[in-house]
Write a protein that holds these residues in place. Structure first.
Motif, PDB file in Angstrom:
ATOM      1  N   ARG A  42     -15.776 -19.516 -95.228  1.00 32.54           N
ATOM      2  CA  ARG A  42     -16.647 -19.575 -96.400  1.00 32.54           C
ATOM      3  C   ARG A  42     -18.056 -20.007 -96.014  1.00 32.54           C
ATOM      4  NH1 ARG A  42     -11.908 -21.630 -98.817  1.00 32.54           N
ATOM      5  NH2 ARG A  42     -12.603 -23.780 -98.485  1.00 32.54           N
ATOM      6  N   ALA A  43     -18.149 -20.930 -95.062  1.00 30.94           N
ATOM      7  CA  ALA A  43     -19.468 -21.379 -94.604  1.00 30.94           C
ATOM      8  C   ALA A  43     -20.226 -20.232 -93.935  1.00 30.94           C
ATOM      9  CB  ALA A  43     -19.314 -22.548 -93.643  1.00 30.94           C
ATOM     10  N   ALA A  44     -19.507 -19.430 -93.147  1.00 33.13           N
ATOM     11  CA  ALA A  44     -20.141 -18.292 -92.474  1.00 33.13           C
ATOM     12  C   ALA A  44     -20.617 -17.260 -93.492  1.00 33.13           C
ATOM     13  CB  ALA A  44     -19.154 -17.653 -91.490  1.00 33.13           C
ATOM     14  N   GLN A  45     -19.808 -17.047 -94.531  1.00 35.59           N
ATOM     15  CA  GLN A  45     -20.199 -16.095 -95.574  1.00 35.59           C
ATOM     16  C   GLN A  45     -21.455 -16.565 -96.307  1.00 35.59           C
ATOM     17  OE1 GLN A  45     -16.586 -15.949 -97.827  1.00 35.59           O
ATOM     18  NE2 GLN A  45     -15.710 -14.248 -96.636  1.00 35.59           N
ATOM     19  N   ARG A  46     -21.527 -17.871 -96.593  1.00 36.69           N
ATOM     20  CA  ARG A  46     -22.721 -18.404 -97.254  1.00 36.69           C
ATOM     21  C   ARG A  46     -23.947 -18.245 -96.367  1.00 36.69           C
ATOM     22  NH1 ARG A  46     -19.128 -22.551 -98.805  1.00 36.69           N
ATOM     23  NH2 ARG A  46     -19.919 -23.907 -97.151  1.00 36.69           N
ATOM     24  N   TRP A  47     -23.767 -18.496 -95.058  1.00 33.37           N
ATOM     25  CA  TRP A  47     -24.886 -18.369 -94.122  1.00 33.37           C
ATOM     26  C   TRP A  47     -25.383 -16.930 -94.071  1.00 33.37           C
ATOM     27  CZ3 TRP A  47     -25.419 -15.534 -89.581  1.00 33.37           C
ATOM     28  CH2 TRP A  47     -26.554 -15.831 -88.807  1.00 33.37           C
ATOM     29  N   ALA A  48     -24.429 -15.973 -94.060  1.00 34.13           N
ATOM     30  CA  ALA A  48     -24.806 -14.557 -94.002  1.00 34.13           C
ATOM     31  C   ALA A  48     -25.573 -14.151 -95.259  1.00 34.13           C
ATOM     32  CB  ALA A  48     -23.553 -13.698 -93.836  1.00 34.13           C
ATOM     33  N   LYS A  49     -25.112 -14.605 -96.420  1.00 36.22           N
ATOM     34  CA  LYS A  49     -25.800 -14.282 -97.672  1.00 36.22           C
ATOM     35  C   LYS A  49     -27.213 -14.840 -97.678  1.00 36.22           C
ATOM     36  CE  LYS A  49     -21.828 -13.893-100.762  1.00 36.22           C
ATOM     37  NZ  LYS A  49     -21.124 -14.493-101.923  1.00 36.22           N
ATOM     38  N   ASN A  50     -27.352 -16.067 -97.216  1.00 35.67           N
ATOM     39  CA  ASN A  50     -28.679 -16.694 -97.179  1.00 35.67           C
ATOM     40  C   ASN A  50     -29.612 -15.950 -96.223  1.00 35.67           C
ATOM     41  OD1 ASN A  50     -27.928 -18.633 -98.992  1.00 35.67           O
ATOM     42  ND2 ASN A  50     -27.327 -20.124 -97.429  1.00 35.67           N
ATOM     43  N   LYS A  51     -29.051 -15.474 -95.112  1.00 33.10           N
ATOM     44  CA  LYS A  51     -29.859 -14.753 -94.122  1.00 33.10           C
ATOM     45  C   LYS A  51     -30.374 -13.444 -94.708  1.00 33.10           C
ATOM     46  CE  LYS A  51     -29.764 -12.996 -89.379  1.00 33.10           C
ATOM     47  NZ  LYS A  51     -28.941 -12.778 -88.162  1.00 33.10           N
ATOM     48  N   ILE A  52     -29.483 -12.726 -95.423  1.00 32.24           N
ATOM     49  CA  ILE A  52     -29.881 -11.455 -96.049  1.00 32.24           C
ATOM     50  C   ILE A  52     -30.964 -11.703 -97.097  1.00 32.24           C
ATOM     51  CG2 ILE A  52     -29.072  -9.587 -97.543  1.00 32.24           C
ATOM     52  CD1 ILE A  52     -26.347  -9.845 -96.090  1.00 32.24           C
ATOM     53  N   ALA A  53     -30.776 -12.765 -97.884  1.00 32.83           N
ATOM     54  CA  ALA A  53     -31.754 -13.083 -98.933  1.00 32.83           C
ATOM     55  C   ALA A  53     -33.112 -13.405 -98.327  1.00 32.83           C
ATOM     56  CB  ALA A  53     -31.250 -14.257 -99.768  1.00 32.83           C
ATOM     57  N   ARG A  54     -33.118 -14.149 -97.227  1.00 30.80           N
ATOM     58  CA  ARG A  54     -34.387 -14.489 -96.578  1.00 30.80           C
ATOM     59  C   ARG A  54     -35.058 -13.245 -96.009  1.00 30.80           C
ATOM     60  NH1 ARG A  54     -31.400 -18.952 -94.635  1.00 30.80           N
ATOM     61  NH2 ARG A  54     -31.104 -17.900 -92.625  1.00 30.80           N
ATOM     62  N   HIS A  55     -34.226 -12.318 -95.460  1.00 27.97           N
ATOM     63  CA  HIS A  55     -34.760 -11.084 -94.883  1.00 27.97           C
ATOM     64  C   HIS A  55     -35.428 -10.227 -95.955  1.00 27.97           C
ATOM     65  CE1 HIS A  55     -35.160  -7.807 -92.042  1.00 27.97           C
ATOM     66  NE2 HIS A  55     -34.507  -6.988 -92.882  1.00 27.97           N
ATOM     67  N   LYS A  56     -34.773 -10.111 -97.120  1.00 27.73           N
ATOM     68  CA  LYS A  56     -35.335  -9.336 -98.228  1.00 27.73           C
ATOM     69  C   LYS A  56     -36.633  -9.954 -98.722  1.00 27.73           C
ATOM     70  CE  LYS A  56     -31.047  -7.337-100.024  1.00 27.73           C
ATOM     71  NZ  LYS A  56     -30.109  -7.310-101.171  1.00 27.73           N
ATOM     72  N   LYS A  57     -36.658 -11.269 -98.778  1.00 32.03           N
ATOM     73  CA  LYS A  57     -37.852 -11.968 -99.251  1.00 32.03           C
ATOM     74  C   LYS A  57     -39.026 -11.730 -98.304  1.00 32.03           C
ATOM     75  CE  LYS A  57     -39.283 -16.460-100.986  1.00 32.03           C
ATOM     76  NZ  LYS A  57     -38.898 -17.869-101.180  1.00 32.03           N
ATOM     77  N   THR A  58     -38.731 -11.698 -96.981  1.00 29.74           N
ATOM     78  CA  THR A  58     -39.786 -11.478 -95.981  1.00 29.74           C
ATOM     79  C   THR A  58     -40.368 -10.077 -96.115  1.00 29.74           C
ATOM     80  OG1 THR A  58     -38.636 -12.971 -94.481  1.00 29.74           O
ATOM     81  CG2 THR A  58     -40.304 -11.551 -93.519  1.00 29.74           C
ATOM     82  N   LYS A  59     -39.495  -9.070 -96.354  1.00 27.74           N
ATOM     83  CA  LYS A  59     -39.950  -7.682 -96.505  1.00 27.74           C
ATOM     84  C   LYS A  59     -40.851  -7.520 -97.720  1.00 27.74           C
ATOM     85  CE  LYS A  59     -36.552  -4.826 -94.141  1.00 27.74           C
ATOM     86  NZ  LYS A  59     -35.573  -3.735 -94.310  1.00 27.74           N
TER      87      LYS A  59
END
Length: 321
Positions: free
Chosen positions: A303-320
């Motif tokens: 579950r921790a890994a899934q949360r980390w992955a979601k946060n990473k995707i969200a940060r990537h979208k925000k950067t774009k």
């Protein structure tokens, strides 16, 4: 106190003025005709202490010691019944339809349990009002006009009333406070719940209710971690109702434990090594503890890994963007 007065060249009237009471009240305290008031029920010690230039709290401490010595000497005296006038006033304030029934109970004993209970509760309510309003000049002036007394004399009456108890309540206490402040009272003889209606002209929030019935405390909302634990069949290991109730009653002062915590708590509860011999006989033995705990740890990491992955995707979208 007398010695300090002489040292500072002060007189009793100076003490009376500082404490905002009558000179006769000060005189009676100094001569021992009146018992010194309990420090938590009066404000005169602070006022007089400032005038006498004493350290803060010293006068109250000395008075408290002297008061306790006097009370010790009087401790063996049996409780005296209420003055007839006091009992009559209390009964007069009782709801009319129940008055004679209450009177019959009161008259069975000089000062029985029910009479003490009712008198004590009435005193508690009116004392709280008097203490809250002691610093209110407007309220004191209203009571003074009602009783036809001066402001200073009314303050004396309030201070004396605050220092009285159920065994020493006087006719004057009743006439000055219980009579004007209490409109009526009622009691449920099955539950001993009381309802006291106060004079709305003098007191905001004029109805007070007091219950003496034992009630079960409301059950708090179930912890999310416990809910998750109970949903996870392999993890909870077929917990019994007794075990679940034990887990529900655990309190954490604002913290919220995980399902893993409840699993470990259950295993601790079941482990016979944690209890004296024979006391854990009703508890189940631990079953597959190591495998289940490992699975829970893996699930938690997943579950921790899934949360980390979601946060990473969200940060990537925000950067774009």
């Amino acid at each position: 106190m007398k010695q300090r007065l002489d040292e500072l060249g002060l007189e009793q009237r100076d003490l009376a003025a500082a404490a905002e009471v009558t000179e006769s009240y000060i005189s009676q305290l100094l001569t021992g005709k009146k018992l010194l008031p309990e420090p938590s029920r009066t404000d005169i010690y602070d006022k007089i202490g400032k005038l006498l230039k004493l350290p803060s709290g010293k006068l109250a401490k000395l008075a408290d010691h002297q008061r306790k010595e006097i009370l010790k000497r009087n401790l063996e005296d049996p409780p005296k019944p209420l003055f007839k006038e006091v009992r009559e006033l209390i009964l007069r304030k009782c709801r009319p339809e129940k008055r004679e029934q209450i009177r019959a109970i009161f008259e069975k004993q000089p000062f029985g349990e029910l009479e003490r209970l009712v008198t004590q509760k009435l005193l508690d309510v009116v004392k709280k009002i008097a203490k809250d309003e002691l610093q209110s000049e407007t309220w004191l002036q209203s009571v003074a006009r009602l009783n036809g007394k001066s402001y200073e004399a009314t303050r004396v009456s309030v201070l004396e009333f605050l220092d009285t108890d159920v065994f020493n309540v006087s006719v004057e206490n009743c006439a000055s406070f219980l009579e004007p402040l209490i409109e009526s009272w009622d009691i449920d003889l099955a539950t001993f719940g009381m309802e006291i209606v106060l004079n709305r002209r003098l007191i905001p929030g004029y109805a007070k209710k007091f219950e003496f019935v034992e009630k079960e405390a409301a059950r708090p909302e179930q912890e999310p971690g416990l809910k998750e634990f109970l949903r996870h069949i392999p993890v909870n290991g077929g917990a019994t109702q007794e075990e679940i109730e034990f887990l529900r009653k655990l309190r954490f002062n604002g913290k919220h434990p995980t399902a893993l915590y409840y699993y470990r708590e259950l295993q601790n509860l079941r482990d016979p090594l944690h209890f004296r011999e024979g006391s854990a006989a009703a508890m189940h033995k631990r079953r597959n503890a190591d495998d289940v705990e490992k699975q829970m740890q893996l699930d938690s990491r997943k579950r921790a890994a899934q949360r980390w992955a979601k946060n990473k995707i969200a940060r990537h979208k925000k950067t774009k963007s």
